[in-house]
Design an enzyme around this catalytic site. Structure first.
Site, short mmCIF file in Angstrom:
data_model
loop_
_atom_site.label_atom_id
_atom_site.label_comp_id
_atom_site.label_asym_id
_atom_site.label_seq_id
_atom_site.Cartn_x
_atom_site.Cartn_y
_atom_site.Cartn_z
N ASP A 19 90.74 73.17 5.06
CA ASP A 19 91.65 72.32 4.28
C ASP A 19 92.94 73.07 3.92
OD1 ASP A 19 92.40 69.97 3.06
OD2 ASP A 19 91.36 70.40 1.17
N GLY A 20 94.02 72.32 3.75
CA GLY A 20 95.26 72.90 3.23
C GLY A 20 96.38 73.07 4.25
N HIS A 36 98.98 72.05 10.93
CA HIS A 36 97.81 71.87 11.80
C HIS A 36 97.90 72.82 12.99
CE1 HIS A 36 96.68 68.57 9.33
NE2 HIS A 36 97.57 67.70 9.79
N SER A 64 87.80 63.98 9.65
CA SER A 64 86.79 63.13 9.03
C SER A 64 87.02 61.66 9.39
CB SER A 64 86.83 63.29 7.51
OG SER A 64 88.00 62.69 6.99
N THR A 65 86.00 60.85 9.18
CA THR A 65 86.15 59.40 9.39
C THR A 65 87.31 58.88 8.54
OG1 THR A 65 83.76 59.29 9.69
CG2 THR A 65 84.89 57.21 9.32
N LEU A 130 77.42 82.33 20.39
CA LEU A 130 77.74 81.57 19.18
C LEU A 130 77.78 80.08 19.51
CD1 LEU A 130 78.94 81.33 16.22
CD2 LEU A 130 81.19 81.55 17.28
N ARG A 187 85.03 76.17 1.69
CA ARG A 187 86.15 75.24 1.70
C ARG A 187 87.41 75.98 1.28
NH1 ARG A 187 86.73 68.93 0.37
NH2 ARG A 187 88.93 68.79 0.86
#
Ligand code: IPE
Ligand code: IPE
Ligand code: MG
Length: 247
Positions: A19-20, A36, A64-65, A130, A187
């Site tokens: 986030d951010g 982004h 997210s949706t 991974l 987060r």
């Protein structure tokens, strides 16, 4: 800092709400997409960081949706960035032994996105270093309701009886069926909420919040979160004395 990490006490699965990006860009007088774009560097960093210390599963909440409700130009920019990034990074993910997975309502993504993701998943399918799980067009409520539908279908077809519905049977119907639950959820950017992310799977996760905006997040920030996790006592409902006896 990496030397301080106890390899015997690593979380197997780390989940991150990235986030951010928008605030990071705004602080620099740029538009949100600029944020982004820079967030991609942080993704590369945490993927490498997880591989370096031996974390087996990394889930990244990328879209997210609810993010479909953002302005059309941002959604379009994010989808284009996703396609371009997967195309550019698939080979290096493969070279580094990363296996790509996707969770979310893929039907709602543009076709070009789904094609690119399928190709990258096919290229990396045999890797074992991974597991990188991208949550795309993902929401936990969607996933849980979808699992309920799958359970109902199994009961109707006779594959499962009502009495056989338990936690394990339910888990098998979630998008994350093949992954262990995250032990650590990070987060970035100072918000203290879950935003519809892995509600079922995070039941006993340790939550770690940092003010660092996602585009500034580096390996060192990941190591700091892991160290913080290692200094916590995970009691799972028991009391300290019981845990010490078991150790
Ligand atoms: C996270 O950054 C990226 C996505 C949700 C796609 P944001 O775009 O939410 O950035 P802020 O929270 O507005 O700063
Ligand atoms: C959560 O971030 C979703 C992703 C990181 C992909 P948001 O920025 O969309 O969350 P809210 O709206 O602030 O809760
Ligand atoms: Mg945000």
């Amino acid at each position: 800092m990496i030397d301080l990490i106890d390899k015997q006490k690593l979380p197997r699965h780390v989940a991150i709400i990235m986030d951010g990006n928008g605030r990071w860009a705004k602080e620099r007088g740029k538009d949100r997409l600029f944020g982004h774009q820079h967030g991609v560097i942080s993704v590369r960093e945490v993927v490498e960081g997880c591989a370096e210390i031996g974390i087996e599963y990394l889930t990244l909440y990328a879209f997210s949706t609810e993010n479909w409700n953002r302005p059309e130009s941002e959604v379009k920019g994010l989808m284009e960035l996703l396609v371009a990034t997967i195309r550019k990074e698939a080979e290096s993910l493969h070279r580094n032994g990363v296996k790509l997975h996707v969770i979310g309502d893929l039907q709602s993504l543009p076709e070009a996105c789904v094609d690119e993701l399928n190709e990258a998943m096919a290229i990396t399918a045999g890797n074992t270093t991974l597991n990188l799980i991208l949550a795309l067009s993902y929401s936990s409520k969607w996933e849980i309701v979808d699992a309920a539908r799958k359970i109902a279908h199994k009961v109707i077809t006779g594959e499962l009886t009502e009495a056989e519905i338990n936690e394990d049977a339910f888990k098998q119907c979630l998008a994350t069926a093949e992954f262990p639950d995250p032990e650590l959820m990070i987060r970035t950017s100072g918000e203290h909420r879950i935003s519809n992310f892995l509600l079922f799977q995070l039941a006993y996760a340790e939550l770690y919040f940092t003010h660092t905006h996602w585009p500034d997040f580096r390996k060192e920030n990941l190591y700091e979160a892991v160290l913080n996790y290692q200094n916590r006592e995970r009691r799972f409902g028991k009391i300290s004395e019981q845990l010490r006896k078991e150790a």
